[in-house]
Motif scaffolding. Sequence first.
Motif, PDB file in Angstrom:
ATOM      1  N   TRP A 189      -3.294  10.453  -0.996  1.00 56.04           N
ATOM      2  CA  TRP A 189      -2.035   9.714  -1.048  1.00 56.04           C
ATOM      3  C   TRP A 189      -1.011  10.328  -0.126  1.00 56.04           C
ATOM      4  O   TRP A 189      -0.357   9.630   0.669  1.00 56.04           O
ATOM      5  N   THR A 190      -0.858  11.662  -0.210  1.00 55.87           N
ATOM      6  CA  THR A 190       0.060  12.326   0.704  1.00 55.87           C
ATOM      7  C   THR A 190      -0.395  12.138   2.145  1.00 55.87           C
ATOM      8  O   THR A 190       0.419  11.909   3.043  1.00 55.87           O
ATOM      9  N   GLY A 191      -1.712  12.225   2.365  1.00 57.22           N
ATOM     10  CA  GLY A 191      -2.239  12.040   3.710  1.00 57.22           C
ATOM     11  C   GLY A 191      -1.890  10.671   4.256  1.00 57.22           C
ATOM     12  O   GLY A 191      -1.404  10.549   5.388  1.00 57.22           O
ATOM     13  N   ALA A 192      -2.103   9.637   3.435  1.00 62.92           N
ATOM     14  CA  ALA A 192      -1.801   8.278   3.884  1.00 62.92           C
ATOM     15  C   ALA A 192      -0.312   8.138   4.196  1.00 62.92           C
ATOM     16  O   ALA A 192       0.082   7.521   5.193  1.00 62.92           O
ATOM     17  N   MET A 235      -5.072   2.414   9.952  1.00 62.74           N
ATOM     18  CA  MET A 235      -5.229   3.850  10.182  1.00 62.74           C
ATOM     19  C   MET A 235      -4.781   4.665   8.992  1.00 62.74           C
ATOM     20  O   MET A 235      -5.433   5.643   8.623  1.00 62.74           O
ATOM     21  N   ALA A 236      -3.634   4.281   8.378  1.00 66.66           N
ATOM     22  CA  ALA A 236      -3.103   5.120   7.306  1.00 66.66           C
ATOM     23  C   ALA A 236      -3.739   4.779   5.961  1.00 66.66           C
ATOM     24  O   ALA A 236      -4.012   5.676   5.167  1.00 66.66           O
ATOM     25  N   LEU A 237      -3.972   3.493   5.688  1.00 65.47           N
ATOM     26  CA  LEU A 237      -4.462   3.125   4.349  1.00 65.47           C
ATOM     27  C   LEU A 237      -5.987   3.028   4.316  1.00 65.47           C
ATOM     28  O   LEU A 237      -6.661   3.825   3.664  1.00 65.47           O
ATOM     29  N   LEU A 238      -6.540   2.053   5.074  1.00 69.07           N
ATOM     30  CA  LEU A 238      -7.988   1.840   5.041  1.00 69.07           C
ATOM     31  C   LEU A 238      -8.757   3.080   5.498  1.00 69.07           C
ATOM     32  O   LEU A 238      -9.660   3.568   4.812  1.00 69.07           O
ATOM     33  N   GLY A 239      -8.392   3.579   6.683  1.00 62.90           N
ATOM     34  CA  GLY A 239      -9.130   4.693   7.266  1.00 62.90           C
ATOM     35  C   GLY A 239      -9.084   5.921   6.378  1.00 62.90           C
ATOM     36  O   GLY A 239     -10.117   6.532   6.079  1.00 62.90           O
ATOM     37  N   THR A 240      -7.878   6.271   5.938  1.00 65.01           N
ATOM     38  CA  THR A 240      -7.731   7.465   5.108  1.00 65.01           C
ATOM     39  C   THR A 240      -8.489   7.303   3.796  1.00 65.01           C
ATOM     40  O   THR A 240      -9.180   8.226   3.355  1.00 65.01           O
ATOM     41  N   GLY A 285       0.829  -1.208   0.000  1.00 63.92           N
ATOM     42  CA  GLY A 285       0.000   0.000   0.000  1.00 63.92           C
ATOM     43  C   GLY A 285       0.859   1.253   0.000  1.00 63.92           C
ATOM     44  O   GLY A 285       0.591   2.214  -0.736  1.00 63.92           O
ATOM     45  N   LEU A 286       1.926   1.218   0.808  1.00 61.92           N
ATOM     46  CA  LEU A 286       2.809   2.378   0.889  1.00 61.92           C
ATOM     47  C   LEU A 286       3.517   2.618  -0.439  1.00 61.92           C
ATOM     48  O   LEU A 286       3.731   3.765  -0.832  1.00 61.92           O
ATOM     49  N   ALA A 287       3.890   1.514  -1.115  1.00 58.05           N
ATOM     50  CA  ALA A 287       4.570   1.664  -2.401  1.00 58.05           C
ATOM     51  C   ALA A 287       3.671   2.409  -3.384  1.00 58.05           C
ATOM     52  O   ALA A 287       4.113   3.332  -4.074  1.00 58.05           O
ATOM     53  N   VAL A 288       2.390   2.026  -3.427  1.00 58.80           N
ATOM     54  CA  VAL A 288       1.447   2.708  -4.320  1.00 58.80           C
ATOM     55  C   VAL A 288       1.296   4.168  -3.906  1.00 58.80           C
ATOM     56  O   VAL A 288       1.360   5.086  -4.737  1.00 58.80           O
TER      57      VAL A 288
END
Lengths: 228, 251
Positions: A86-89, A118-123, A28-31
């Motif tokens: 994306w920046t937010g995540a 928290m960072a991927l799903l939630g955002t 997820g972070l890579a994307v």
Amino acid sequence: MSTLAMHASDGLLDAPTSLLFGAVAVSGLAVATVRARRELDDRTAPLAGLVAAFVFAVQMLNFPVLPGVSGHLLGGALAAILVGPWTGALCVSVVLVVQALLFADGGLTALGANITNMALLGTAAGYLVAVALRRFATRSRAGLLAVAFTAALVNTVVAAGGFVVEYAIGGQGAVSLGGFAAALLGVHVLIGIGEGVITALTVGAVASARPDLVHLLRGAPVARELAR
Amino acid sequence: MSATVLHRPGDSPVHRLPPEVKVVGAFAAVLCVVATPREAFWAFGLHLVVLLAVWAVVRVPLGWYARRALIEVPFVLLAFVLPFTGGAPRTDVLGVSVSVDGALAGWNILAKGTLGVLVSLTLAATTHPRDLVVGLQRLRAPRLLTTIASLMLRYAEVIAAEARRMRTARVCRGHDPRFLWQAAATARGIGVLFLRSYERGERVHLAMLARGWTGAMPVPPSPGAGPWRWLAGVTPALVTALVCGTALWTT
């Protein structure tokens, strides 16, 4: 910062599940890394660094919920609405990594699950809600506040829901899934209402001073009546 | 709050290990702890012995870890609730009905959570935040991510101090909120904090461009950790892996 851990610790999930969600978080972070570059053009890194520092500082600000009980912002929906999903995540992820490595908040093996929730799903959920309701947000100030509130509430509850799914896959507690889900989601609806109120008021404050900085409103025929 | 709040400067061999070795070692050790079956009580004792051995090298007083480990209290509470809420089979302990499965689950969270926090604290105590970012860079974390992290660490203190000043100003004007619906001033403060952070970000970026920013932080030249230092650094993790493997085999 409060002295209590807010993020899942080690031992709540078994090892294979921890590894699985570690892999989910990394991909997820890579994307997000690739897409965030497009979101912020050449200013990416310094701005995102300052936004991450902002999310970090905001997590230290306690707001009252009831006498004696205070909560603090998680900031996922707020960051997504203000600087884009994306920046937010990415910013929330960096904050989570730093909290785990330098503040012992959140277990190292739970880091993947925490980032995923928290960072991927939630955002993502918060931002999708905000985009779906965007036409209300651009119409009036009340609409903008309502959209920000809903996005933050959904963000918090979906993040908790993510943990319920992880618990269903590899939970280590002896609680039935139904009871666990009810308790966790119930608590997070309450947290989400607090998060929603603060997020809405914060977005409102930014929109009245610099509506051009609110990512959600970008490209909209920015309503001057938002500024009040 | 600055990012160095848990860092204890020192020059023990653990302090001097390259950060990437420590990060890998910490992750591997915690993973082994988590993979240890919960019925193997002795294994958790051995894990703690490994940690005590590392602490003996680090020379940070034990009380320091104990106080910082209080961060884990919410999960400890959860661990103590589980024995009473768990399902059958139940047994009597001092006249109180306790669920066997629940007690084991509580023990599992308590032991693994505590060991996990203690390992994280050891990493944080012996690694400067700046070195940590360098370590992540050498572990090939994406450039964008490490750049964000290093700028965040650099400015977290500034932004946090700004937040504190704004809070002091509010309190001086008689702000004393008790209920969520009184949090409007706090929220407006957060909005202003975002604007100031963002505008500072723009200024910082322009200043960096003026000094020849190319889009990536320069990586300090690395001699590389070398096989011996890697071996020394991950030895505790290897021991925990051995303990975990034995526990998996015998239970």
